[in-house]
Design a protein around this motif. Structure first.
Motif, mmCIF file in Angstrom:
data_model
loop_
_atom_site.group_PDB
_atom_site.id
_atom_site.type_symbol
_atom_site.label_atom_id
_atom_site.label_comp_id
_atom_site.label_asym_id
_atom_site.label_seq_id
_atom_site.Cartn_x
_atom_site.Cartn_y
_atom_site.Cartn_z
ATOM 1 N N SER A 88 0.818 -1.217 0.000
ATOM 2 C CA SER A 88 0.000 0.000 0.000
ATOM 3 C C SER A 88 0.850 1.266 0.000
ATOM 4 O O SER A 88 0.315 2.368 0.069
ATOM 5 C CB SER A 88 -0.917 0.023 1.222
ATOM 6 O OG SER A 88 -1.833 -1.036 1.150
ATOM 7 N N TYR A 89 2.167 1.092 -0.075
ATOM 8 C CA TYR A 89 3.088 2.235 -0.049
ATOM 9 C C TYR A 89 4.059 2.156 -1.212
ATOM 10 O O TYR A 89 4.492 1.071 -1.605
ATOM 11 C CB TYR A 89 3.898 2.244 1.258
ATOM 12 C CG TYR A 89 3.058 2.485 2.477
ATOM 13 C CD1 TYR A 89 2.930 3.771 3.007
ATOM 14 C CD2 TYR A 89 2.375 1.446 3.097
ATOM 15 C CE1 TYR A 89 2.152 3.991 4.125
ATOM 16 C CE2 TYR A 89 1.599 1.658 4.216
ATOM 17 C CZ TYR A 89 1.485 2.935 4.720
ATOM 18 O OH TYR A 89 0.705 3.161 5.838
ATOM 19 N N LYS A 130 0.836 13.781 1.980
ATOM 20 C CA LYS A 130 0.663 12.801 0.913
ATOM 21 C C LYS A 130 1.937 11.999 0.671
ATOM 22 O O LYS A 130 1.890 10.808 0.359
ATOM 23 C CB LYS A 130 0.248 13.521 -0.372
ATOM 24 C CG LYS A 130 -0.029 12.618 -1.522
ATOM 25 C CD LYS A 130 -0.484 13.395 -2.731
ATOM 26 C CE LYS A 130 -0.719 12.459 -3.904
ATOM 27 N NZ LYS A 130 -1.177 13.164 -5.079
ATOM 28 N N LYS A 131 3.087 12.649 0.823
ATOM 29 C CA LYS A 131 4.371 11.994 0.568
ATOM 30 C C LYS A 131 5.417 12.594 1.493
ATOM 31 O O LYS A 131 5.285 13.738 1.945
ATOM 32 C CB LYS A 131 4.790 12.173 -0.891
ATOM 33 C CG LYS A 131 4.859 13.625 -1.316
ATOM 34 C CD LYS A 131 5.091 13.763 -2.790
ATOM 35 C CE LYS A 131 5.059 15.237 -3.164
ATOM 36 N NZ LYS A 131 5.208 15.447 -4.587
ATOM 37 N N THR A 161 -3.020 5.259 -3.142
ATOM 38 C CA THR A 161 -4.478 5.226 -3.153
ATOM 39 C C THR A 161 -4.892 4.164 -4.167
ATOM 40 O O THR A 161 -4.077 3.761 -4.999
ATOM 41 C CB THR A 161 -5.058 6.595 -3.563
ATOM 42 O OG1 THR A 161 -4.593 6.903 -4.874
ATOM 43 C CG2 THR A 161 -4.625 7.682 -2.588
ATOM 44 N N PRO A 162 -6.141 3.715 -4.140
ATOM 45 C CA PRO A 162 -6.555 2.705 -5.140
ATOM 46 C C PRO A 162 -6.257 3.130 -6.570
ATOM 47 O O PRO A 162 -5.859 2.313 -7.379
ATOM 48 C CB PRO A 162 -8.048 2.560 -4.879
ATOM 49 C CG PRO A 162 -8.211 2.894 -3.435
ATOM 50 C CD PRO A 162 -7.187 3.980 -3.177
ATOM 51 N N LYS A 163 -6.395 4.404 -6.885
ATOM 52 C CA LYS A 163 -6.121 4.883 -8.229
ATOM 53 C C LYS A 163 -4.630 4.878 -8.553
ATOM 54 O O LYS A 163 -4.238 4.710 -9.678
ATOM 55 C CB LYS A 163 -6.663 6.308 -8.431
ATOM 56 C CG LYS A 163 -8.154 6.392 -8.504
ATOM 57 C CD LYS A 163 -8.576 7.819 -8.752
ATOM 58 C CE LYS A 163 -10.068 7.935 -8.819
ATOM 59 N NZ LYS A 163 -10.502 9.312 -9.059
ATOM 60 N N ASN A 166 -1.312 1.383 -9.412
ATOM 61 C CA ASN A 166 -0.726 0.876 -10.663
ATOM 62 C C ASN A 166 0.086 1.948 -11.396
ATOM 63 O O ASN A 166 0.379 1.775 -12.549
ATOM 64 C CB ASN A 166 -1.802 0.322 -11.571
ATOM 65 C CG ASN A 166 -2.402 -0.942 -11.000
ATOM 66 O OD1 ASN A 166 -1.711 -1.685 -10.317
ATOM 67 N ND2 ASN A 166 -3.660 -1.198 -11.279
ATOM 68 N N ARG A 167 0.424 3.013 -10.716
ATOM 69 C CA ARG A 167 1.198 4.078 -11.361
ATOM 70 C C ARG A 167 2.339 4.509 -10.460
ATOM 71 O O ARG A 167 2.253 4.466 -9.272
ATOM 72 C CB ARG A 167 0.326 5.286 -11.649
ATOM 73 C CG ARG A 167 -0.771 4.996 -12.615
ATOM 74 C CD ARG A 167 -1.640 6.223 -12.753
ATOM 75 N NE ARG A 167 -2.434 6.037 -13.930
ATOM 76 C CZ ARG A 167 -2.279 6.711 -15.031
ATOM 77 N NH1 ARG A 167 -1.375 7.643 -15.121
ATOM 78 N NH2 ARG A 167 -3.045 6.484 -16.072
ATOM 79 N N ILE A 168 3.390 4.964 -11.100
ATOM 80 C CA ILE A 168 4.519 5.547 -10.353
ATOM 81 C C ILE A 168 4.342 7.039 -10.332
ATOM 82 O O ILE A 168 3.932 7.654 -11.227
ATOM 83 C CB ILE A 168 5.864 5.164 -10.980
ATOM 84 C CG1 ILE A 168 6.111 3.694 -10.755
ATOM 85 C CG2 ILE A 168 6.986 5.972 -10.388
ATOM 86 C CD1 ILE A 168 7.406 3.165 -11.251
#
Length: 168
Positions: A88-89, A130-131, A161-163, A166-168
């Motif tokens: 999740s991270y 957020k980061k 997040t769920p969105k 799958n992205r960096i």
């Protein structure tokens, strides 16, 4: 750029069949440079590494090549944090610096540990932001535990997040 954020399948396969320690010790840049994981404790989140002096990593002045000293410190905090925090991270190397302290022409060692306090701090900071950039400092030592170099690793961490999974 990768379509998703996860380890390369080669590493997943090697770690599954060989275990982390054997897999990383077979990694050609480490093997060729004389870098070896001596100890790995998954539960304690600890990794101890050695860099042996050899023909291939001895620099012009007869000491360790600085790139080899840095390489021995490169992947371990990202790996430990990824294993501690879970999928999740997003955990990524962001920046590093090395300060050479003392001349050495023998084997050197580094110990990496991610404590429960580190994990709690990271999660607490990410509940407000957020980061984050999280800093670790590594002492590279000789066999008598004299500091040879200090390496500072700045690690980027973000809660996915769920969105964004799958992205960096």
């Amino acid at each position: 750029m990768a379509d998703s954020f996860h380890p390369d399948p080669k590493w997943k396969w090697m770690e599954f069949f060989l275990g982390f320690k054997k897999a990383i010790n077979l990694y050609s840049p480490f093997w060729g440079s004389g870098i070896k994981v001596l100890y790995y404790n998954k539960e304690k989140q600890q990794i101890n590494v050695q860099l042996k002096m050899n023909f291939f990593n001895k620099g012009y002045m007869g000491t360790h090549f600085g790139g080899s000293l840095y390489s021995m410190c490169d992947p371990f905090y990202v790996y430990l944090l990824m294993k501690s925090l879970g999928s999740s991270y997003m955990v990524w190397d962001k920046r590093a610096e090395i300060e050479y302290i003392k001349r050495n022409n023998n084997s050197v060692f580094a110990k990496f540990e991610v404590s429960e306090n580190d994990i709690e701090t990271i999660k607490s900071l990410l509940s407000k932001k957020k980061k984050i950039d999280y800093t670790f400092t590594i002492n590279v030592t000789d066999s008598k535990e004299n500091t040879i170099a200090l390496v500072k690793k700045i690690i980027y961490v973000r809660k996915l997040t769920p969105k964004s999974k799958n992205r960096i």
